[in-house]
Write an enzyme that holds these catalytic residues in place. Structure first.
Site, PDB file in Angstrom:
ATOM      1  CE  LYS A   1      -3.523  -2.786   2.152  1.00 22.72           C
ATOM      2  NZ  LYS A   1      -4.721  -2.850   2.944  1.00 22.72           N
TER       3      LYS A   1
ATOM      4  CG  HIS B   1      -6.745  -3.315  -2.845  1.00 23.33           C
ATOM      5  ND1 HIS B   1      -7.213  -2.462  -1.880  1.00 23.33           N
ATOM      6  CD2 HIS B   1      -6.175  -4.361  -2.209  1.00 23.33           C
ATOM      7  CE1 HIS B   1      -6.943  -2.989  -0.681  1.00 23.33           C
ATOM      8  NE2 HIS B   1      -6.306  -4.141  -0.857  1.00 23.33           N
TER       9      HIS B   1
ATOM     10  CD  GLU C   1      -7.446  -8.123  -0.430  1.00 23.02           C
ATOM     11  OE1 GLU C   1      -6.530  -8.458   0.301  1.00 23.02           O
ATOM     12  OE2 GLU C   1      -7.589  -6.967  -0.857  1.00 23.02           O
TER      13      GLU C   1
ATOM     14  N   GLY D   1      -1.519  -7.430   3.686  1.00 21.22           N
ATOM     15  CA  GLY D   1      -1.267  -5.999   3.824  1.00 21.22           C
ATOM     16  C   GLY D   1      -0.351  -5.698   4.988  1.00 21.22           C
TER      17      GLY D   1
END
Ligand code: PGA
Length: 269
Positions: A11, A101, A178, A252
């Site tokens: 990220k 995402h 996700e 993440g």
């Protein structure tokens, strides 16, 4: 155990190239030292500002690069400030990008984010350059007593994002499931093993319907609060037929801190 793919999604982290280099080295050391490493392939979805550095480093070492992008432009090139095209990425030696995402999708806090049709264009741009796409899908909320709602949300997301994609091209697409409610600091809770198994089964059914039966090389990753304590358990999940459910993980928070990442990898068998 079949090969498992782990994508470290950094990220907007880390804050400098020094830590980024450390993280990549931790993954390399894991590959070089761990007996199970032939079964685990690690890729880093990095902020694109670091891409040139890591590409050059891999070239100098004569190694294949293990970095991908977190997002790619809807446009093929031209006057689009701040964008990176699939062609530019390919010409630098990058083979894959995440697309869709939840943090890059249209949301109240991200009013310029993508809708499904833009995700679809991005996938097509990547495929046009013979690159790979990792398509992230996931529902925003889940009511345990109402599977219809999140199932139809997922089905629509898959249909829209994969519109006009042929089975042949689908071979270069990895799906990452996700559930948005289980992602990041704002996660309401982690998904249960049963939820992961059932939802991935549902996604596979949708894809089989869309692509007409068996899909060779179908890969589905799971992401959302995967950490050093639950990663191996999720990788080991099996369905009723004793078949492994998850082809890998999209990680993440646990992937962008050197200490956490070291523990994460050392806990994998
Ligand atoms: P998380 O993020 O592991 O921090 O929940 C996962 C992701 O957003 O890809």
């Amino acid at each position: 155990m079949k090969t498992k793919y782990i994508i470290a999604n950094w990220k907007e982290n880390p804050e400098n190239l020094e830590i980024a280099t450390q993280l990549v080295k931790i993954s390399k050391d894991f590959h070089n030292s761990n007996n199970s490493s032939p079964h685990i392939v690690i890729t880093h979805a990095i902020p694109s500002i670091f891409a040139g550095f890591f590409i050059n480093e891999s070239k100098n070492m004569g190694e294949k690069t293990n970095i991908i992008l977190q997002n790619i432009s809807c446009f093929e090139g031209g006057s689009h400030t701040g964008e990176i095209s699939a062609l530019q990425a390919k010409n630098l030696g990058i083979e894959m990008s995440l697309v869709g995402h939840s943090e890059t999708r249209l949301q109240p806090q991200n009013p310029k984010g993508d809708e499904d049709n833009q995700v679809n264009i991005k996938i097509k741009n990547l495929l046009k350059e013979n690159m790979w796409a990792c398509l992230c899908v996931g529902e925003y909320s889940r009511d345990e007593n109402d599977s219809n709602t999140y199932e139809s949300f997922l089905q629509t997301q898959l249909q829209n994002c994969l519109k006009d994609i042929t089975l042949e091209n689908f071979n270069r697409i990895i799906i990452a499931y996700e559930p948005v409610w289980a992602i990041g600091k704002g996660a309401i809770r982690s998904a249960t093993n049963q939820e992961i198994i059932e939802t991935i089964y549902f996604i596979k059914q949708c894809l089989r319907k869309m692509f007409g039966g068996n899909i060779p090389n179908l890969k589905i990753l799971y992401g959302g609060s995967v950490n050093e304590n639950n990663a191996q358990e999720i990788l080991n999940l099996k369905n009723h037929d004793d078949i492994e459910v998850v082809d890998g993980l999209l990680v993440g928070r646990a992937s962008c801190d050197p200490k956490l990442w070291t523990t994460f990898l050392s806990n994998l068998q």
